[in-house]
Design an enzyme around this catalytic site. Structure first.
Site, PDB file in Angstrom:
ATOM      1  CG  HIS A  81      -2.158  -0.799   1.011  1.00 37.27           C
ATOM      2  ND1 HIS A  81      -3.290  -0.651   1.772  1.00 37.27           N
ATOM      3  CD2 HIS A  81      -2.432  -1.758   0.093  1.00 37.27           C
ATOM      4  CE1 HIS A  81      -4.220  -1.489   1.327  1.00 37.27           C
ATOM      5  NE2 HIS A  81      -3.732  -2.174   0.342  1.00 37.27           N
ATOM      6  N   PRO A 305      -4.347   0.739  18.567  1.00 40.65           N
ATOM      7  CG  PRO A 305      -6.116  -0.658  17.986  1.00 40.65           C
ATOM      8  CD  PRO A 305      -5.535   0.082  19.130  1.00 40.65           C
ATOM      9  CE  LYS A 309       3.945   3.312  13.292  1.00 39.99           C
ATOM     10  NZ  LYS A 309       4.287   2.777  11.990  1.00 39.99           N
TER      11      LYS A 309
HETATM   12  C1  LIG Z   1      -7.661  -6.156  17.926  1.00 40.14           C
HETATM   13  C2  LIG Z   1      -6.214  -5.832  17.734  1.00 40.14           C
HETATM   14  C3  LIG Z   1      -5.813  -5.190  16.563  1.00 40.14           C
HETATM   15  C4  LIG Z   1      -4.479  -4.884  16.355  1.00 40.14           C
HETATM   16  N1  LIG Z   1      -4.109  -4.252  15.206  1.00 40.14           N
HETATM   17  C5  LIG Z   1      -2.804  -3.976  14.975  1.00 40.14           C
HETATM   18  C6  LIG Z   1      -2.364  -3.398  13.738  1.00 40.14           C
HETATM   19  O1  LIG Z   1      -3.156  -3.103  12.838  1.00 40.14           O
HETATM   20  N2  LIG Z   1      -1.037  -3.196  13.550  1.00 40.14           N
HETATM   21  C7  LIG Z   1      -0.126  -3.526  14.521  1.00 40.14           C
HETATM   22  O2  LIG Z   1       1.083  -3.335  14.284  1.00 40.14           O
HETATM   23  N3  LIG Z   1      -0.504  -4.072  15.696  1.00 40.14           N
HETATM   24  C8  LIG Z   1      -1.822  -4.313  15.950  1.00 40.14           C
HETATM   25  N4  LIG Z   1      -2.200  -4.910  17.123  1.00 40.14           N
HETATM   26  C9  LIG Z   1      -1.195  -5.214  18.115  1.00 40.14           C
HETATM   27  C10 LIG Z   1      -0.450  -6.518  17.816  1.00 40.14           C
HETATM   28  O3  LIG Z   1      -1.363  -7.544  17.546  1.00 40.14           O
HETATM   29  C11 LIG Z   1       0.426  -6.868  19.027  1.00 40.14           C
HETATM   30  O4  LIG Z   1       1.231  -5.756  19.306  1.00 40.14           O
HETATM   31  C12 LIG Z   1       1.287  -8.125  18.767  1.00 40.14           C
HETATM   32  O5  LIG Z   1       0.494  -9.272  18.827  1.00 40.14           O
HETATM   33  C13 LIG Z   1       2.418  -8.207  19.790  1.00 40.14           C
HETATM   34  O6  LIG Z   1       3.110  -9.408  19.621  1.00 40.14           O
HETATM   35  P1  LIG Z   1       3.794 -10.130  20.883  1.00 40.14           P
HETATM   36  O7  LIG Z   1       4.428 -11.352  20.341  1.00 40.14           O
HETATM   37  O8  LIG Z   1       4.585  -9.158  21.639  1.00 40.14           O
HETATM   38  O9  LIG Z   1       2.573 -10.497  21.847  1.00 40.14           O
HETATM   39  P2  LIG Z   1       1.383 -11.523  21.650  1.00 40.14           P
HETATM   40  O10 LIG Z   1       0.952 -11.564  20.228  1.00 40.14           O
HETATM   41  O11 LIG Z   1       0.375 -11.179  22.683  1.00 40.14           O
HETATM   42  O12 LIG Z   1       2.035 -12.936  21.967  1.00 40.14           O
HETATM   43  C14 LIG Z   1       2.343 -13.341  23.290  1.00 40.14           C
HETATM   44  C15 LIG Z   1       2.245 -14.856  23.357  1.00 40.14           C
HETATM   45  O13 LIG Z   1       2.604 -15.278  24.678  1.00 40.14           O
HETATM   46  C16 LIG Z   1       1.681 -16.283  25.095  1.00 40.14           C
HETATM   47  N5  LIG Z   1       1.664 -16.312  26.567  1.00 40.14           N
HETATM   48  C17 LIG Z   1       1.073 -15.437  27.409  1.00 40.14           C
HETATM   49  N6  LIG Z   1       1.268 -15.785  28.671  1.00 40.14           N
HETATM   50  C18 LIG Z   1       2.023 -16.922  28.649  1.00 40.14           C
HETATM   51  C19 LIG Z   1       2.538 -17.767  29.656  1.00 40.14           C
HETATM   52  N7  LIG Z   1       2.319 -17.522  30.963  1.00 40.14           N
HETATM   53  N8  LIG Z   1       3.253 -18.856  29.279  1.00 40.14           N
HETATM   54  C20 LIG Z   1       3.476 -19.127  27.959  1.00 40.14           C
HETATM   55  N9  LIG Z   1       3.002 -18.342  26.969  1.00 40.14           N
HETATM   56  C21 LIG Z   1       2.285 -17.261  27.302  1.00 40.14           C
HETATM   57  C22 LIG Z   1       0.373 -15.848  24.454  1.00 40.14           C
HETATM   58  O14 LIG Z   1      -0.567 -16.908  24.353  1.00 40.14           O
HETATM   59  C23 LIG Z   1       0.835 -15.338  23.098  1.00 40.14           C
HETATM   60  O15 LIG Z   1       0.850 -16.360  22.124  1.00 40.14           O
HETATM   61  C24 LIG Z   1      -3.522  -5.222  17.355  1.00 40.14           C
HETATM   62  C25 LIG Z   1      -3.920  -5.879  18.533  1.00 40.14           C
HETATM   63  C26 LIG Z   1      -5.250  -6.183  18.732  1.00 40.14           C
HETATM   64  C27 LIG Z   1      -5.643  -6.894  20.015  1.00 40.14           C
END
Ligand SMILES: Cc1cc2nc3c(=O)[nH]c(=O)nc-3n(C[C@H](O)[C@H](O)[C@H](O)COP(=O)(O)OP(=O)(O)OC[C@H]3O[C@@H](n4cnc5c(N)ncnc54)[C@H](O)[C@@H]3O)c2cc1C
Length: 404
Positions: A81, A305, A309
């Site tokens: 995009h 969101p 980011k």
């Molecule tokens: C509705 C929504 C829309 C979004 N839209 C956007 C967007 O358009 N653009 C963007 O950049 N970001 C967006 N985000 C944000 C983005 O999805 C998150 O920032 C991203 O998922 C972060 O990745 P992460 O791996 O840090 O965390 P997470 O994806 O939360 O992964 C963490 C993992 O750890 C696991 N976990 C948790 N506790 C434990 C435990 N005790 N033991 C073992 N495992 C555990 C969880 O199950 C999960 O799989 C959005 C979020 C939401 C909720």
């Protein structure tokens, strides 16, 4: 040591809590550098792969995923995009990112990113425990920290490692472990809860737009996004107390039509396949490292969101961390590990500010004076090249500082 106990203990270099984008990408980047890791995840593979979330990737994130060895399907199926539309009643304006700042963004669902990363990890035969319970992190002030958990069969397990990375999202256990080891004067959290939430739907219908539409409307913000040429993602600003059951499909489509409508344009509707209400919050926890425990992604910070980011920040953190861990394991250098928290937080605060700024500009919440300011800001951003460039370079991602 009995055979049973020996089997229950896994020795690795980096123990990672969480198989979200942060944990999975870090593991792949480390594998490419010859560094071993073990991931523990408390959900099932199916659940993690189906979790509907982000969908906008900065060019830098595409580059990181490509470096991690999972850029193939993204290159084939991702949609480039070159801009977004900003809109308020009766007016829609396009910002052209390449013309403004020389970069674009990519549309590719977080579900697909996660599927690609899990497939790559399992194809490499690397350890990834799903459906674990009772995850706990120990001895992070020592040189031999560990992670304990019960595996999917209920057996007690221990991962002994040199470094633990908490990539377990906002509701994980790692941040509390880190904060609990620090004196009150050395730890801090910042939080802003916004007075609105997003009602998001996924619909099986071709997008009605070629690029994302961010719409200010006196009824509240609306976003017309997409995940593929056949799947549309749409959001409505709602009160955080709203209940999903009060929003029928007809009510959702009517409200989207009202907020996104401009003369001569029609919103295409289709079957809704997923719906949720997400609260809007900014959150930062510092520091992101204590001893041998490092936080990455949503475990340390959350952004609303609106600026797209969250996922991109998670990938920025692990890019820094992979480089720092390579220096540590290969050259016995600790300087990049020592500066990780400060380096990552510089990126975090820039994007926290941008996400807050976009959110504040686009969400109406009842004050007529604020509404006039918001429209004035939108007119400025869509008419001044300097203001448009500022939005474009933040939206597409400021490049990382040069490696030391
Ligand atoms: C509705 C929504 C829309 C979004 N839209 C956007 C967007 O358009 N653009 C963007 O950049 N970001 C967006 N985000 C944000 C983005 O999805 C998150 O920032 C991203 O998922 C972060 O990745 P992460 O791996 O840090 O965390 P997470 O994806 O939360 O992964 C963490 C993992 O750890 C696991 N976990 C948790 N506790 C434990 C435990 N005790 N033991 C073992 N495992 C555990 C969880 O199950 C999960 O799989 C959005 C979020 C939401 C909720």
């Amino acid at each position: 040591m009995s055979d049973q106990v020996r089997d229950a203990v896994v020795r690795t270099q980096v123990g990672i809590v969480g198989a979200g984008p942060a944990g999975l990408t870090l593991a792949q980047l480390l594998a490419r550098r010859g560094i071993e890791s073990v991931i523990v995840e408390n959900r099932s593979r199916e659940y993690v792969e189906a979790r509907i979330r982000a969908g906008v990737l900065e060019q830098g994130s595409v580059d990181v995923l490509t470096e991690a060895g999972v850029g193939g399907r993204l290159a084939r199926e991702g949609l480039r995009h070159d801009g977004i539309y900003l809109q308020w009643p009766e007016e829609r304006h396009q910002l052209n990112f390449p013309a403004l700042c020389g970069r674009s963004v990519w549309i590719y669902g977080q579900t697909e990113v996660v599927k690609d990363l899990i497939a790559a990890r399992l194809a490499d035969g690397q350890e990834l425990f799903f459906e674990v319970a009772d995850t706990a992190v120990h001895d992070v002030e020592s040189e031999r920290p560990s992670i304990t958990f019960a595996d999917a069969g209920g057996a007690a397990r221990r991962v002994e490692c040199d470094v633990v990375v908490g990539a377990d999202g906002f509701h994980g256990v790692s941040r509390d472990v880190l904060q609990s080891q620090l004196a009150e004067s050395r730890r801090r959290t910042w939080q802003r809860d916004y007075p609105f939430a997003w009602l998001g739907i996924l619909a099986d219908v071709a997008p009605s737009t070629d690029e994302l539409i961010y719409a200010w409307h006196p009824n509240g913000f609306a976003l017309n996004s997409m995940r593929s040429p056949t799947v549309t993602r749409l959001y409505l600003q709602v009160d955080p107390a709203e209940r999903l059951e009060d929003w029928s499909d007809d009510r959702i489509w009517d409200e989207l039509g009202t907020r996104l409508g401009v003369p001569g344009w029609t919103l295409q509707t289709g079957p809704v396949t997923d719906r949720s209400i997400t609260p809007m919050r900014s959150f930062v926890s510092t520091p992101m490292r204590h001893g041998r425990l490092f936080l990455a992604g949503d475990a340390a910070h959350i952004v609303p969101p609106t600026g797209a980011k969250g996922l991109n920040l998670a990938l920025l953190d692990v890019t820094l961390l992979a480089t720092a861990l390579e220096a540590f394991f290969t050259d016995k250098r600790e300087d990049l590990l020592d500066s990780y928290s400060d380096d990552a937080l510089a990126q975090v605060w820039r994007r926290t500010h941008f996400s807050w700024w976009m959110t504040t500009m686009l969400h109406a919440h009842g004050d007529d004076f604020d509404h006039q300011l918001q429209i004035a800001q939108l007119r400025y951003v869509t008419s001044s090249e300097a203001a448009a460039t500022s939005l474009a370079e933040n939206y597409t991602g400021m490049p990382l500082p040069p490696e030391r």
